[in-house]
Motif scaffolding. Structure first.
Motif, mmCIF file in Angstrom:
data_model
loop_
_atom_site.group_PDB
_atom_site.id
_atom_site.type_symbol
_atom_site.label_atom_id
_atom_site.label_comp_id
_atom_site.label_asym_id
_atom_site.label_seq_id
_atom_site.Cartn_x
_atom_site.Cartn_y
_atom_site.Cartn_z
ATOM 1 N N ARG A 132 0.770 -1.315 -0.005
ATOM 2 C CA ARG A 132 0.076 0.042 0.175
ATOM 3 C C ARG A 132 0.880 1.371 0.088
ATOM 4 N NH1 ARG A 132 -3.558 -1.100 3.849
ATOM 5 N NH2 ARG A 132 -5.263 -2.070 2.298
ATOM 6 N N GLY A 133 1.853 1.126 0.806
ATOM 7 C CA GLY A 133 2.802 2.531 1.027
ATOM 8 C C GLY A 133 3.329 2.787 -0.528
ATOM 9 N N ARG A 134 3.680 1.722 -1.167
ATOM 10 C CA ARG A 134 4.410 1.923 -2.388
ATOM 11 C C ARG A 134 3.443 2.558 -3.453
ATOM 12 N NH1 ARG A 134 7.937 -2.744 -4.577
ATOM 13 N NH2 ARG A 134 8.778 -2.595 -2.351
ATOM 14 N N ARG A 265 7.917 2.897 0.042
ATOM 15 C CA ARG A 265 8.662 1.571 0.423
ATOM 16 C C ARG A 265 9.030 1.543 1.827
ATOM 17 N NH1 ARG A 265 10.227 2.629 -5.205
ATOM 18 N NH2 ARG A 265 12.215 3.575 -4.272
ATOM 19 N N LEU A 266 9.387 2.750 2.531
ATOM 20 C CA LEU A 266 10.040 2.628 3.848
ATOM 21 C C LEU A 266 8.792 2.402 4.630
ATOM 22 C CD1 LEU A 266 12.560 5.627 3.715
ATOM 23 C CD2 LEU A 266 12.957 3.265 3.896
ATOM 24 N N ASN A 267 7.423 3.175 4.275
ATOM 25 C CA ASN A 267 6.195 2.745 5.150
ATOM 26 C C ASN A 267 6.010 1.246 4.918
ATOM 27 O OD1 ASN A 267 4.781 5.227 6.291
ATOM 28 N ND2 ASN A 267 5.719 5.835 4.376
ATOM 29 N N ASP A 268 6.145 0.542 3.626
ATOM 30 C CA ASP A 268 5.640 -0.773 3.778
ATOM 31 C C ASP A 268 6.703 -1.588 4.716
ATOM 32 O OD1 ASP A 268 3.834 -0.437 2.108
ATOM 33 O OD2 ASP A 268 4.790 -0.551 0.280
ATOM 34 N N ARG A 269 7.853 -1.199 4.820
ATOM 35 C CA ARG A 269 8.823 -2.028 5.891
ATOM 36 C C ARG A 269 8.605 -1.519 7.318
ATOM 37 N NH1 ARG A 269 14.429 -0.476 3.404
ATOM 38 N NH2 ARG A 269 15.229 -1.370 5.114
#
Length: 395
Positions: A132-134, A265-269
């Motif tokens: 979702r973040g990406r 991408r950082l949010n997805d991590r």
């Protein structure tokens, strides 16, 4: 997960980004064309100024009154209907022969351009949680590009074929996007059964009850106040440069769109808090090179890059977190969050232009740094507030 029946195919994400950028650009097309439009329609300076005011006012109204409909109306139908009506509004502007018709068309254009936020919420609802973040980052990058390139594109088209061509071309592009999106977007079902009045009230109550929504809204308000502080006033200390050189800064700012994908991408991590803190620190630091603007164009470019990267990273993080918090109310929380954005943008623009007239560029940079540092301070205090609230609930 979503009110829509299928997952989001990867090939459709760029189309969401293009549609978002094309829609939001309509809010900004008029800014470099005001003098030409005023001369063509014999408008007074006050009426010319109302062109931007009514467009922005329409956008603000749309955020509150139209975007929440995405939670009760089938989103594919809503998107296509808004785009079709936007084509009509743009055609009205392109063919306007009186100031009254033009202003009505501009207000309607702003109102319907909020289809951008409907698309952001739609994309977020379709994306799997781990991506979702990406997805939000990629779609938001389209919004950033649309905002920053709108003035450049409108200036070029107006020079080639007159100001009306800007809105005629946009109407044609919007019509094509409506047809394409009608064919490729997944069909779905209506979401909540709330009546319209209760739907609007629930938007307010969601933010009143949920601290995360309020805090993320405040982050949005402060970073966009800083963003608007720069972009509403940066042309003033550069008045000796050609208009093309000042306009090229928008191309530099497009690099900030890259931050949207990285932040996603950082949010997805699971790194949303760290991403927010680092971005807010960069935002505060960006005003150091920006303070050298009248003396160094390279310092200005460095400052613009830092500021745009930071703002877009925080923006994507905010949208990803608030949608994940209330996925069944995705349109309402995105629309409510963007109201904070609108307030911040308006406050930054008004304060920056007034302050420049009174105290010069240095004072504007202090203002922008102040907004940025307030955001960083809020980030530092956020965990303590969350802990205090949790303790109060336990007691």
């Amino acid at each position: 997960m979503s009110d829509s029946g299928g997952a989001l195919p990867r090939r459709v994400v760029p189309l969401f980004a293009v549609a978002c950028g094309a829609a939001v650009a309509n809010v900004y097309f008029s800014q470099p064309l005001l003098v030409t439009i005023g001369d063509d329609l014999a408008m007074s300076p006050a009426l010319v100024g109302a062109v931007v005011t009514l467009t922005q006012a329409g956008y603000g109204l749309g955020l509150f009154f139209l975007v929440p409909l995405g939670d009760v109306v089938e989103r594919r139908l809503l998107v296509v209907a808004q785009l079709a009506l936007l084509v009509v509004a743009l055609a009205l502007v392109a063919t306007a022969r009186t100031a009254a018709v033009l202003l009505a068309g501009m207000a309607a254009t702003g109102l319907l351009a909020v289809v951008t936020q409907t698309l952001v919420a739609f994309a977020a609802s379709l994306a799997p949680a781990e991506r979702r973040g990406r997805v939000v980052g990629l779609v938001t990058s389209g919004v950033v590009v649309g905002i920053l390139l709108a003035r450049t594109v409108s200036g070029v088209l107006a020079d080639l074929a007159g100001w009306r061509s800007v809105y005629a071309v946009s109407a044609a592009l919007t019509a094509v996007l409506a047809v394409v999106l009608h064919r490729v977007l997944p069909r779905g079902r209506a979401g909540s059964s709330l009546r319209y009045g209760r739907l609007l009230r629930s938007t307010v109550s969601l933010f009143a009850r949920d601290q995360l929504l309020r805090v993320r809204g405040l982050f949005g308000l402060l970073v966009f106040a800083a963003f608007s502080t720069l972009w509403s006033s940066v042309a003033l200390p550069l008045s000796s440069l050609p208009h093309s050189a000042v306009g090229a800064l928008g191309l530099v700012g497009v690099v900030g769109a890259l931050a949207a994908g990285v932040a996603g991408r950082l949010n997805d991590r699971g790194l949303s808090r760290r991403t927010t803190g680092v971005s807010l620190a960069l935002l505060a630091v960006s005003w150091l090179p920006l303070a050298w603007t009248p003396r160094s164009l390279w310092a200005l470019i460095a400052g613009v890059l830092l500021l745009d990267l930071a703002v877009q990273a925080v923006h994507v993080t905010n949208q990803t977190l608030i949608h994940a918090r209330h996925p069944d109310a995705g349109s309402r929380v995105i629309g409510g969050y963007m109201m904070f954005y609108a307030v911040g943008s308006g406050a930054g623009a008004l304060a920056a232009t007034s302050l420049y007239a009174a105290a010069g560029w240095g004072a504007v940079c202090v203002l922008g740094a102040g907004f940025s540092c307030l955001g960083l301070g809020l980030w530092v205090l956020e965990p303590r507030w969350a802990a205090d609230r949790a303790e109060a609930v336990r007691q």
